[in-house]
Design an enzyme around this catalytic site. Structure first.
Site, PDB file in Angstrom:
ATOM      1  CE  LYS A 125      -3.210   2.000  -3.683  1.00  0.00           C
ATOM      2  NZ  LYS A 125      -2.088   1.653  -2.809  1.00  0.00           N
ATOM      3  NE  ARG A 166     -24.114 -17.448   3.232  1.00  0.00           N
ATOM      4  CZ  ARG A 166     -24.154 -18.765   3.137  1.00  0.00           C
ATOM      5  NH1 ARG A 166     -24.538 -19.328   2.003  1.00  0.00           N
ATOM      6  NH2 ARG A 166     -23.831 -19.536   4.153  1.00  0.00           N
ATOM      7  CB  THR A 209      -7.033   1.536   8.785  1.00  0.00           C
ATOM      8  OG1 THR A 209      -8.158   0.851   8.222  1.00  0.00           O
ATOM      9  CG2 THR A 209      -5.813   1.311   7.906  1.00  0.00           C
ATOM     10  CD  GLN A 229      -6.883  -1.310   0.908  1.00  0.00           C
ATOM     11  OE1 GLN A 229      -7.651  -1.868   0.150  1.00  0.00           O
ATOM     12  NE2 GLN A 229      -7.170  -0.151   1.449  1.00  0.00           N
ATOM     13  CG  ASN A 275      -9.037  -0.141   3.837  1.00  0.00           C
ATOM     14  OD1 ASN A 275      -9.717   0.368   2.952  1.00  0.00           O
ATOM     15  ND2 ASN A 275      -8.698  -1.411   3.822  1.00  0.00           N
ATOM     16  N   GLY A 328      -5.907   5.677   1.667  1.00  0.00           N
ATOM     17  CA  GLY A 328      -5.658   7.119   1.741  1.00  0.00           C
ATOM     18  C   GLY A 328      -4.840   7.485   0.527  1.00  0.00           C
ATOM     19  CG  HIS A 329      -5.729   6.269  -2.940  1.00  0.00           C
ATOM     20  ND1 HIS A 329      -6.494   5.559  -3.817  1.00  0.00           N
ATOM     21  CD2 HIS A 329      -5.167   5.338  -2.119  1.00  0.00           C
ATOM     22  CE1 HIS A 329      -6.400   4.255  -3.544  1.00  0.00           C
ATOM     23  NE2 HIS A 329      -5.602   4.105  -2.514  1.00  0.00           N
ATOM     24  N   GLY A 338       0.824  -1.206   0.000  1.00  0.00           N
ATOM     25  CA  GLY A 338       0.000   0.000   0.000  1.00  0.00           C
ATOM     26  C   GLY A 338       0.855   1.251   0.000  1.00  0.00           C
ATOM     27  CG  ASP A 339       0.382   3.863   2.297  1.00  0.00           C
ATOM     28  OD1 ASP A 339      -0.729   4.341   2.044  1.00  0.00           O
ATOM     29  OD2 ASP A 339       0.655   3.286   3.368  1.00  0.00           O
ATOM     30  CG  ASP A 382      11.658  12.330  -5.799  1.00  0.00           C
ATOM     31  OD1 ASP A 382      10.882  11.466  -6.253  1.00  0.00           O
ATOM     32  OD2 ASP A 382      11.347  13.102  -4.867  1.00  0.00           O
TER      33      ASP A 382
HETATM   34  P1  IMO Z   1      -3.767   2.593   0.454  1.00  0.00           P
HETATM   35  O1  IMO Z   1      -4.900   2.380  -0.534  1.00  0.00           O
HETATM   36  C1  IMO Z   1      -1.271   0.885   3.549  1.00  0.00           C
HETATM   37  C2  IMO Z   1      -3.064  -2.182   6.136  1.00  0.00           C
HETATM   38  C3  IMO Z   1      -3.242  -1.823   7.584  1.00  0.00           C
HETATM   39  C4  IMO Z   1      -3.114  -3.184   8.229  1.00  0.00           C
HETATM   40  C5  IMO Z   1      -3.807  -4.094   7.226  1.00  0.00           C
HETATM   41  C6  IMO Z   1      -5.262  -4.392   7.545  1.00  0.00           C
HETATM   42  O2  IMO Z   1      -3.628   3.975   0.941  1.00  0.00           O
HETATM   43  O3  IMO Z   1      -2.503   2.018  -0.097  1.00  0.00           O
HETATM   44  P2  IMO Z   1      -7.507  -2.983   7.362  1.00  0.00           P
HETATM   45  O4  IMO Z   1      -7.891  -1.672   7.970  1.00  0.00           O
HETATM   46  O5  IMO Z   1      -7.525  -2.977   5.872  1.00  0.00           O
HETATM   47  O6  IMO Z   1      -8.254  -4.131   7.943  1.00  0.00           O
HETATM   48  O7  IMO Z   1      -5.967  -3.197   7.814  1.00  0.00           O
HETATM   49  O8  IMO Z   1      -3.747  -3.425   5.980  1.00  0.00           O
HETATM   50  N1  IMO Z   1      -3.672  -1.230   5.190  1.00  0.00           N
HETATM   51  C7  IMO Z   1      -2.982  -0.346   4.447  1.00  0.00           C
HETATM   52  N2  IMO Z   1      -1.659  -0.058   4.428  1.00  0.00           N
HETATM   53  N3  IMO Z   1      -2.099   1.525   2.692  1.00  0.00           N
HETATM   54  C8  IMO Z   1      -3.411   1.231   2.678  1.00  0.00           C
HETATM   55  O9  IMO Z   1      -4.240   1.729   1.741  1.00  0.00           O
HETATM   56  C9  IMO Z   1      -3.925   0.288   3.610  1.00  0.00           C
HETATM   57  N4  IMO Z   1      -5.140  -0.196   3.890  1.00  0.00           N
HETATM   58  C10 IMO Z   1      -4.969  -1.129   4.845  1.00  0.00           C
HETATM   59  O10 IMO Z   1      -2.242  -0.947   8.024  1.00  0.00           O
HETATM   60  O11 IMO Z   1      -1.767  -3.575   8.297  1.00  0.00           O
HETATM   61 MG    MG Z   2      -2.401   5.226   1.845  1.00  0.00          MG
END
Ligand code: IMO
Ligand code: MG
Length: 420
Positions: free
Chosen positions: A16, A144, A130, A222, A38, A40-41, A12-13, A331
């Site tokens: 995107k 269900r 999160t 993610q 969950n 954060g873009h 993730g992160d 960078d």
């Molecule tokens: P973006 O889209 C980074 C991680 C959480 C945790 C695991 C499960 O911004 O890349 P959850 O709340 O989904 O049940 O947490 O997944 N996690 C992310 N890590 N970027 C995210 O989203 C994430 N969404 C969930 O930190 O380890």
């Molecule tokens: Mg994020």
């Protein structure tokens, strides 16, 4: 026309938001197909910054439509907050630019409480969720019991809400979790009314109709290593973050997939618990966190940082059939003397070039080292301006992964992007 997919290939992160925003220009429609708030873009343009949670990153493009697909879990309260913020800051008519799948599942306030209760009960073994209610909402979907966006139009929605909430209250009591499960009832119902202002669609028909004449960009949330099946289970999220998730989450068939854009950072980060073979616990890790501003966009947590892991990346490329790679934050490595990439592992004492099944195995990275380029990449806008050391590094990665790197990002802004 085709459904092109943008996926995060790490934890993730990966960036995107920025890439979807850059690519959105070429697509009249952008769709989210899994995950929820969950995500954060982060987007930066014209001196402004936004963090999107459930809203697709095409929202800032004037003529783009944005679809919240059926594979998404939607929290009406968070979604309303996000929409209100964007409307207030930009005047964008969000209700006209977003359509929502009726089959997307609703996150109730008690799903969030259950998420917190589950994490509290797991103590040291917690996932590091999160706390947005993602796991409990997908649990209800699969078992269900869930409520879907289309259900808000039913005359007995309030009763159905109460029924599911009561299930949750029983569970919360069993877990001995102290909370007021009704605290957000009024806010939830108000946000549900807000949802009714949007066009609620049968996503599969809607998307397939568009694809007859236009292309769609599907925005993953993610990353591949958080995939429910192929990630580092149980330290994963609760949805399919790989390419197949776009088919299920939007109702398109696999033949309709075009480009699969795979995004990765020039290093790795992870928030929450779970294996991270190349994690750095030293000054270099600190330096990467500082330069890359690696703090969670949703939770503010410092992200764990480490060198690029090509073994995990190649695994993600395989699972999703990535056709085009996109490298972010190159960078951020500008000042390093030596740059390392992990090209194999020693797993429980044995050499391996595969991501291991055992989440709790001892995984030691084996590195290939590159000479740093000591050049400020943030001003580069063409391939020719890139230093030779950097080009050698990229060529090595393309060779290892067997997929071309088509876009290189050298800064957060839309403009800081090199198309190859
Ligand atoms: P973006 O889209 C980074 C991680 C959480 C945790 C695991 C499960 O911004 O890349 P959850 O709340 O989904 O049940 O947490 O997944 N996690 C992310 N890590 N970027 C995210 O989203 C994430 N969404 C969930 O930190 O380890
Ligand atoms: Mg994020």
């Amino acid at each position: 026309m085709k459904l092109d997919v943008v996926l995060g290939l790490q934890w993730g992160d990966e960036g995107k938001g920025k890439i979807v925003d850059v690519l959105a220009n070429n697509y009249p429609v952008v769709a989210r197909f899994q995950g929820g708030p969950n995500a954060g873009h982060s987007l930066h343009f014209d001196g402004k910054s936004f963090v999107l949670r459930s809203i697709p990153s095409g929202i800032f493009r004037e003529d783009a439509k944005n679809i919240v697909g059926n594979g998404v879990v939607l929290d009406p309260i968070t979604f309303k907050g996000e929409c209100d913020n964007i409307s207030a800051k930009t005047g964008i008519p969000v209700t006209k630019r977003i359509v929502i799948a009726k089959k997307a599942h609703l996150i109730l306030p008690t799903h969030r409480l259950l998420d917190a209760a589950n994490e509290a009960a797991m103590g040291k073994g917690k996932i590091g969720s999160t706390l947005k209610g993602i796991g409990p909402t997908y649990t209800d979907k699969i078992s269900r019991h869930g409520l879907r966006v289309g259900d808000i139009l039913a005359p007995d929605f309030a009763e159905r809400y109460a029924k599911l909430q009561n299930r949750h209250i029983t569970l919360l009591k069993q877990m001995g979790f102290e909370c007021d499960p009704h605290a957000e009832d009024a806010e939830f119902m108000e946000a549900v009314d807000f949802l009714k202002k949007f066009e609620l669609v049968d996503c599969e028909y809607y998307v397939n109709e568009i694809l007859k004449t236009k292309g769609i960009l599907a925005e993953g949330a993610q990353g591949s290593m958080l995939d429910i099946d192929y990630g580092s289970y149980p330290f994963v999220t609760s949805s399919t973050t790989s390419c197949a998730g776009a088919c299920v989450g939007l109702g398109v068939n696999p033949h309709q997939i075009g480009h699969v854009y795979g995004i990765f950072k020039a290093y790795c980060t992870r928030v929450g618990s779970g294996p991270f073979p190349t994690e750095l616990f030293d000054e270099t890790g600190e330096e990467i966190r500082r330069i890359g501003h690696e703090f969670g966009a949703v939770t503010g947590r410092p992200r764990r940082c480490g060198w690029l892991d090509l073994v995990a990346l190649k695994y993600a490329v395989m699972i999703s059939g990535v056709t085009d790679l996109i490298m972010m934050k190159s960078d951020c490595l500008d000042t390093f003397e030596t740059i390392k990439v992990c090209t194999s592992y020693i797993v429980d004492g044995k050499p391996s070039d595969q991501w291991p099944f055992d989440t709790f195995a001892d995984i030691q990275p084996v590195y290939t080292e590159f000479k740093g380029w000591h050049t400020d990449l943030t001003h580069c806008r063409t391939e020719e301006e890139l230093p030779q050391e950097f080009r050698d590094y990229i060529a090595f990665m393309e060779q290892y992964l067997g997929v071309p790197i088509k876009i290189i990002s050298v800064g957060p802004d839309r403009e800081a992007t090199i198309m190859r």
